[in-house]
Each structure stands twice: as C-alpha cells, then as structure tokens.
Write an enzyme that holds these catalytic residues in place. Sequence first.
Site, mmCIF file in Angstrom:
data_model
loop_
_atom_site.group_PDB
_atom_site.id
_atom_site.type_symbol
_atom_site.label_atom_id
_atom_site.label_comp_id
_atom_site.label_asym_id
_atom_site.label_seq_id
_atom_site.Cartn_x
_atom_site.Cartn_y
_atom_site.Cartn_z
ATOM 1 N N HIS A 308 0.857 -1.189 0.000
ATOM 2 C CA HIS A 308 0.000 0.000 0.000
ATOM 3 C C HIS A 308 0.889 1.233 0.000
ATOM 4 O O HIS A 308 1.943 1.252 0.624
ATOM 5 C CB HIS A 308 -0.901 0.027 1.251
ATOM 6 N N ASP A 366 -7.985 -5.140 -0.147
ATOM 7 C CA ASP A 366 -8.466 -5.987 -1.252
ATOM 8 C C ASP A 366 -8.097 -7.450 -1.095
ATOM 9 O O ASP A 366 -8.580 -8.287 -1.871
ATOM 10 C CB ASP A 366 -7.886 -5.459 -2.573
HETATM 11 C C1 SDX Z 1 -6.263 0.111 -2.894
HETATM 12 O O1 SDX Z 1 -4.470 4.675 -2.047
HETATM 13 C C2 SDX Z 1 -5.392 4.037 -1.406
HETATM 14 O O2 SDX Z 1 -5.774 4.398 -0.317
HETATM 15 C C3 SDX Z 1 -5.945 2.803 -2.134
HETATM 16 C C4 SDX Z 1 -6.978 1.973 -1.352
HETATM 17 C C5 SDX Z 1 -8.257 2.772 -1.092
HETATM 18 O O3 SDX Z 1 -8.984 2.400 -0.140
HETATM 19 O O4 SDX Z 1 -8.567 3.696 -1.902
HETATM 20 O O5 SDX Z 1 -6.429 1.543 -0.111
HETATM 21 C C6 SDX Z 1 -7.411 0.735 -2.152
HETATM 22 O O6 SDX Z 1 -6.040 0.462 -4.027
HETATM 23 C C7 SDX Z 1 -5.379 -0.870 -2.167
HETATM 24 C C8 SDX Z 1 -4.154 -1.323 -3.046
HETATM 25 C C9 SDX Z 1 -4.645 -2.421 -4.006
HETATM 26 N N1 SDX Z 1 -3.579 -2.776 -4.964
HETATM 27 C C10 SDX Z 1 -2.928 -3.967 -4.900
HETATM 28 O O7 SDX Z 1 -3.104 -4.786 -4.002
HETATM 29 C C11 SDX Z 1 -1.976 -4.217 -6.073
HETATM 30 C C12 SDX Z 1 -0.655 -4.802 -5.531
HETATM 31 N N2 SDX Z 1 0.039 -3.729 -4.792
HETATM 32 C C13 SDX Z 1 0.986 -2.932 -5.515
HETATM 33 O O8 SDX Z 1 0.844 -2.794 -6.876
HETATM 34 C C14 SDX Z 1 1.481 -1.723 -4.730
HETATM 35 O O9 SDX Z 1 1.766 -2.150 -3.469
HETATM 36 C C15 SDX Z 1 0.582 -0.500 -4.647
HETATM 37 C C16 SDX Z 1 0.119 -0.049 -5.988
HETATM 38 C C17 SDX Z 1 -0.606 -0.776 -3.793
HETATM 39 C C18 SDX Z 1 1.391 0.624 -3.986
HETATM 40 O O10 SDX Z 1 2.371 0.984 -4.895
HETATM 41 P P1 SDX Z 1 3.514 2.043 -4.506
HETATM 42 O O11 SDX Z 1 3.199 2.756 -3.266
HETATM 43 O O12 SDX Z 1 3.810 2.862 -5.725
HETATM 44 O O13 SDX Z 1 4.719 1.128 -4.127
HETATM 45 P P2 SDX Z 1 5.759 0.606 -5.153
HETATM 46 O O14 SDX Z 1 5.052 0.052 -6.352
HETATM 47 O O15 SDX Z 1 6.767 1.677 -5.359
HETATM 48 O O16 SDX Z 1 6.376 -0.613 -4.338
HETATM 49 C C19 SDX Z 1 7.428 -0.390 -3.423
HETATM 50 C C20 SDX Z 1 8.301 -1.635 -3.563
HETATM 51 C C21 SDX Z 1 8.692 -1.932 -5.020
HETATM 52 O O17 SDX Z 1 9.930 -2.619 -4.976
HETATM 53 P P3 SDX Z 1 11.276 -1.709 -5.278
HETATM 54 O O18 SDX Z 1 11.104 -1.086 -6.655
HETATM 55 O O19 SDX Z 1 11.349 -0.681 -4.170
HETATM 56 O O20 SDX Z 1 12.408 -2.733 -5.229
HETATM 57 O O21 SDX Z 1 7.549 -2.785 -3.133
HETATM 58 C C22 SDX Z 1 7.365 -3.684 -4.223
HETATM 59 C C23 SDX Z 1 7.654 -2.911 -5.495
HETATM 60 O O22 SDX Z 1 8.136 -3.781 -6.507
HETATM 61 N N3 SDX Z 1 5.971 -4.104 -4.164
HETATM 62 C C24 SDX Z 1 5.539 -5.345 -4.372
HETATM 63 C C25 SDX Z 1 4.157 -5.293 -4.170
HETATM 64 N N4 SDX Z 1 3.790 -4.045 -3.874
HETATM 65 C C26 SDX Z 1 4.917 -3.312 -3.876
HETATM 66 N N5 SDX Z 1 6.186 -6.487 -4.681
HETATM 67 C C27 SDX Z 1 5.423 -7.602 -4.807
HETATM 68 N N6 SDX Z 1 4.085 -7.632 -4.643
HETATM 69 C C28 SDX Z 1 3.420 -6.492 -4.322
HETATM 70 N N7 SDX Z 1 2.098 -6.522 -4.146
#
Ligand code: SDX
Length: 431
Positions: A308, A366
């Site tokens: 998140h 989710d």
């Molecule tokens: C919702 O914003 C809100 O409040 C949203 C929400 C709401 O109520 O409105 O809470 C609802 O959208 C919840 C999130 C649902 N999405 C997912 O579950 C999709 C999977 N999660 C990711 O795609 C990600 O964690 C996000 C999109 C939720 C957050 O992305 P960020 O903040 O841009 O973080 P990032 O992509 O920069 O990740 C940081 C690191 C990265 O690694 P590095 O590049 O630093 O080496 O963490 C890794 C990412 O690769 N990472 C993951 C991961 N999520 C982040 N690696 C594996 N699996 C994951 N799920």
Amino acid sequence: MSDKRFVLTNPDDQSSVELPLISGSVGPSAVDIGALYKKHGIFTYDPGFVSTASCSSAITYIDGEQGILLYRGYPVEQLAEKSSFLEVTYLLLKGELPTKPELESFTHTIQYHTMIKETLKYFFRGFHHDAHPMSMLSSVVSSLSAFYHDTTDIYDPVDRDMFAWRIIAKMPTIAAAAYKHNIGQPFIYPRNDLDYCSNLLHMFFSVPAEPYQIDPVAAEALDLLFILHADHEQNASTSTVRLAGSSGTNPYAAIAAGISALWGPAHGGANEAVLEMLAEIGSVKEIDKYIARAKDKNDSFRLMGFGHRVYKNYDPRAKIIRQMCHKVLEKLGKQDDPLLELALRLEEIALKDDYFVEKKLYPNVDFYSGIIYKALGIPTNMFTVMFAIARSVGWVAHWQEMLSDPAMRIGRPRQVYTGAPHRDYQPISKR
Ligand code: SDX
C-alpha cells in the site's frame, strides 16, 4: 497556517527561500509551496504524489505507520462494530453522527432515490452480454448527467445534496442492472421497504419467477464491507473525482471518472485480481513459486492485495475483513472454503519473508474482501463494482468539501520538460 517557516537554499545563488509551514489537526505538517514558482521560478517534483498534499480535508485521516483509519475522527474499527453503512454515509457527508430522526429521514431520502429513469434501462442493451460491469457502470453513471442537468447547479448546496442522494442511492440499482445484463436475467426494481444492502441483494439475486429470501447474514456482511470501503482520503480515484470536479464539470461525469480510476488493478481492481491470482496459484504447494515470482524484478507478477502507498503496517480494514471471513463463511456454511485457506497460508508465508518484511508489504483491504463477496454469490468481475458502490460516498463527500470551499480553483499540475528544445521545421526534402 503556523508562523513557522521552512527554509530552502537556492544552489544557484545560495539565497534562502522561506516557505510557510501548514499544520492540520493531527498528522504531518506541509510546506506551502504555492508561491514557489511565482517568486523563485522553480517547481517541486513528486511523481505519484508520494510526499504531496493536494488539499486540506476534514473527512478521513490515515496514519500509515500505525495502521490508523479515522472517518471524521471516529476509528473505523468502532464504526465497523457499532454503526451501519448509511449512518457512516451521513457521518462522512455531514461531519457528525446523525440523531435518530436525522438517520430515519436520511434513510428515507436514500430509499426514495433508488429507482433509475426507465429509459436508462435501454442503455444496457447497447452492451454485449459479456461487457465488463465496470465499463457499464462508468458509462451509465456518466449518462446520469443527461437526466439531471436541471438540478446540478454545483454552486447551489441544495443541488449538491440532491446529487449526493441520487448517486449514492442509484449505484446499487445500476450495479444490479449491469449484473442482470451479464447473466441475461430481467432487471429487478428496488424496494423501499428494504435496507440499503438487503435491497442490493434483492436486485442482484431475486427473479420474477419465485420469491427470494434475503439472508440477513449476507446483508450484514455487505454493510460491514461497505463501511470499510467508504472512504480513504486522497487515493487515486478520489483524487480523480476532485481533479475532474475542479473544472466545474457535471458531478455525475466526475464520479464516472472516479469509477474509471478505481478499476485499475493497482487500485480497486485489485480485489478482482486477488481472486484470479489465488485461482492461478491453485494450491498451497505452489505458493513458494509465486512468492519467488513476486520478488523477481524481472517478473511483472505482483502479490495482488499486498502492499500500500500509505500503510506500512497492516491495513486496519484488512484486519477486520480477515476476522470477518471466518465468521461469515461459517454462518454461510462455507467455512472450509479452500480459497480462504490458501489466502491465509499465502499471508503467513509472505509475512515471514524478508522481502515483504523489509518493504513493509502487508495485506491491504483488497486481499480478503473478494473471498467474502464470492461466498455471497457475487461473481469476481463484480468485485470492483461493489468497491465503487461504497466508495461513491467518499467521492461525493470529497467533491462536496472541495466545491463548498470558496478558495477552490481548477487543479493544473506542471511538469519537468525533458523533450526537444526549440527547433525549426524542416521540409520533407531535407529530412
Ligand atoms: C487500494 O491509495 C489508497 O488508499 C488505495 C486503497 C483505497 O482504499 O482507496 O487503499 C485501495 O487500491 C489498495 C491497493 C490495491 N492494490 C494492490 O493490491 C496491487 C498490488 N500492490 C501494488 O501494486 C502496490 O503495493 C501498490 C500499488 C498498492 C502501492 O504501490 P507504490 O506505493 O507505488 O509502491 P511501489 O510500487 O513503489 O512498491 C514499493 C516496492 C517496489 O519494490 P522496489 O522497486 O522498491 O524494489 O515494493 C514492491 C515494489 O516492486 N511491491 C511489491 C508489491 N507491492 C509493492 N512487490 C510484490 N508484490 C506487491 N504486491
């Protein structure tokens, strides 16, 4: 506005740039950079708005480090345990919990706006039967702007309230119509004698050919899920509604923009993607392979429902939904759902893995919600539609808060330009 100043040093001439510091009632302060470009000819840069407050708001507060979520100051855990979705809706819109007469009047108002214009039903006929319900939802919600243009003076608080009641009341009716279109069954009209979630179940699952018995366990589970999904400060879809609304557009069109933003798998579309992911993993013995894929930089696979932007601790909503899974599945006689078993094991293994621990990746709202929606008989492609129904309350609350601010102005971010500097056109003979 505090009298504290944040001082930056301009590297070009070592001059000091003093910027005001803004503090809210709780949470981080913000540096007011509004005058930075005008006075100093420089932008700030924050793709994804990781450190940027786009507005001030009194609706919802999140502390991502502590895993705290407050709706108008009330902890979501207390509202989940003691309140109802319509009472939380009133709270988010009005800022205070309603008295008994206020809640009764509000409930009556919402119930009496659940029907949609009869001609709106024909919009669905333009979609193929297998159209994704989110595409139908955003299209049909946008078309509401063609029906209510005479009562959408966005600068009139009376019209703003009428829009709020209509969109919140009609979302379940439109969602149910999209579902019925997908399965080829006749649309079911709403009933004013049913509560919000019982009415939704009635419109989803009843058929003209026989009586339908609404399961109170299912209605109660939906009500709780809707409370937990109702608002979440400046997430992508709410920010989309604010930005679209800041141009003064028709409010139904602004909500349709929010629906489109929510659809993405990085946002509200994740609940559908979680179930698809669990189905792909298939069994506990495959978990390690998928954990390895999620950690592999060269693999685009991510653990859906994990991570998140704000929560670097357990999402408080996921904690409640996880507990709810056991209770609801047991009451529905589906306690040994293999999907729940798989999700629990996946969480257990991931939360012991250094990659997820170091990056502070926890289950989010989710991760478990789809397991309950599935147990209620809601198909996977409708999960994000359910999220949109609940989040329409937050979108409307933020839109109203923005429109009632006399200082509102159109949102118009700038950029750091990386393209070609000035160059003159060359005739094709010289290229
Ligand atoms: C919702 O914003 C809100 O409040 C949203 C929400 C709401 O109520 O409105 O809470 C609802 O959208 C919840 C999130 C649902 N999405 C997912 O579950 C999709 C999977 N999660 C990711 O795609 C990600 O964690 C996000 C999109 C939720 C957050 O992305 P960020 O903040 O841009 O973080 P990032 O992509 O920069 O990740 C940081 C690191 C990265 O690694 P590095 O590049 O630093 O080496 O963490 C890794 C990412 O690769 N990472 C993951 C991961 N999520 C982040 N690696 C594996 N699996 C994951 N799920």
